[in-house]
Write a protein that holds these residues in place. Structure first.
Motif, short mmCIF file in Angstrom:
data_model
loop_
_atom_site.label_atom_id
_atom_site.label_comp_id
_atom_site.label_asym_id
_atom_site.label_seq_id
_atom_site.Cartn_x
_atom_site.Cartn_y
_atom_site.Cartn_z
N GLN A 21 0.83 -1.21 0.00
CA GLN A 21 0.00 0.00 0.00
C GLN A 21 0.87 1.27 0.00
N MET A 22 1.96 1.24 0.73
CA MET A 22 2.86 2.40 0.77
C MET A 22 3.50 2.64 -0.60
N ARG A 23 3.88 1.56 -1.29
CA ARG A 23 4.47 1.70 -2.62
C ARG A 23 3.45 2.30 -3.60
N GLU A 30 4.10 10.57 -6.55
CA GLU A 30 5.08 10.94 -7.58
C GLU A 30 4.38 11.42 -8.84
N SER A 31 3.29 10.78 -9.20
CA SER A 31 2.53 11.19 -10.38
C SER A 31 1.93 12.58 -10.18
N GLU A 33 3.03 14.89 -8.12
CA GLU A 33 4.14 15.85 -8.09
C GLU A 33 4.61 16.18 -9.49
N LYS A 34 4.71 15.18 -10.35
CA LYS A 34 5.15 15.39 -11.73
C LYS A 34 4.15 16.31 -12.46
N GLU A 35 2.87 16.08 -12.28
CA GLU A 35 1.85 16.92 -12.92
C GLU A 35 1.91 18.34 -12.37
N PHE A 36 2.09 18.48 -11.06
CA PHE A 36 2.20 19.79 -10.44
C PHE A 36 3.38 20.57 -11.00
N LYS A 37 4.54 19.90 -11.12
CA LYS A 37 5.72 20.56 -11.65
C LYS A 37 5.52 20.96 -13.10
N SER A 38 4.83 20.14 -13.86
CA SER A 38 4.56 20.47 -15.26
C SER A 38 3.69 21.72 -15.37
N VAL A 39 2.66 21.80 -14.57
CA VAL A 39 1.78 22.97 -14.57
C VAL A 39 2.53 24.20 -14.07
N GLN A 40 3.32 24.02 -13.03
CA GLN A 40 4.10 25.14 -12.49
C GLN A 40 5.09 25.65 -13.54
N MET A 41 5.73 24.76 -14.28
CA MET A 41 6.68 25.14 -15.33
C MET A 41 5.95 25.89 -16.45
#
Length: 152
Positions: A21-23, A30-31, A33-41
């Motif tokens: 469950q933790m994995r 992580e998914s 975070e990746k989307e957030f960074k893409s929008v922020q960029m």
């Protein structure tokens, strides 16, 4: 003793489920975070004056790996690729070029529509009509010239 082994096996299964469950949760985060960074960029690139969906902005989205603020992105684009360098000058030059082209078009229109001040002789008119390929006008002018000669 068997009871202890059963408890240990059950505990290990519970631990394995918790780890699983933790994995899964880590993958989800992580998914996100990746989307957030893409929008922020994309927002930072747009704030820097580039369109993140096309051209230079799209390239910056792939190439730039620094801090996500518009000033850093502008500096990176200018120093490495010459993009966005002094937009005021480019705009001013483009405006001046546009004014020159418009003025030249206006001048060309005036020249085409202008009529010479001094009277044009009939021979010049005939030659011009023939040069333009206007055979009807050429024939009419020749007939007028012939009438004028016969009336004298």
């Amino acid at each position: 003793m068997e009871n202890e082994v059963e408890n240990t096996v059950e505990d290990m299964q519970e631990d394995n489920n918790a780890i699983k469950q933790m994995r899964e949760r880590i993958k989800e985060l992580e998914s996100v975070e990746k989307e957030f960074k893409s929008v922020q960029m994309a927002n930072a690139i747009q704030d820097a004056g580039f369109d993140p969906q096309s051209g230079e902005g799209k390239a910056l989205k792939d190439l730039y790996k620094g801090e996500m603020d518009s000033d850093s992105i502008k500096q990176f684009a200018s120093e490495n690729y010459g993009w966005g360098a002094s937009p005021e000058q480019v705009t001013e030059q483009e405006a001046q070029r546009s004014r020159v082209v418009t003025s030249q078009d206006s001048l060309d229109t005036v020249i085409e529509a202008s009529v010479p001040v001094e009277p044009v002789g009939i021979d010049d008119q005939i030659n011009q009509a023939q040069a333009d390929g206007d055979w009807q006008t050429s024939s009419n002018l020749k007939a007028d010239k012939l009438r004028a000669l016969t009336q004298k």
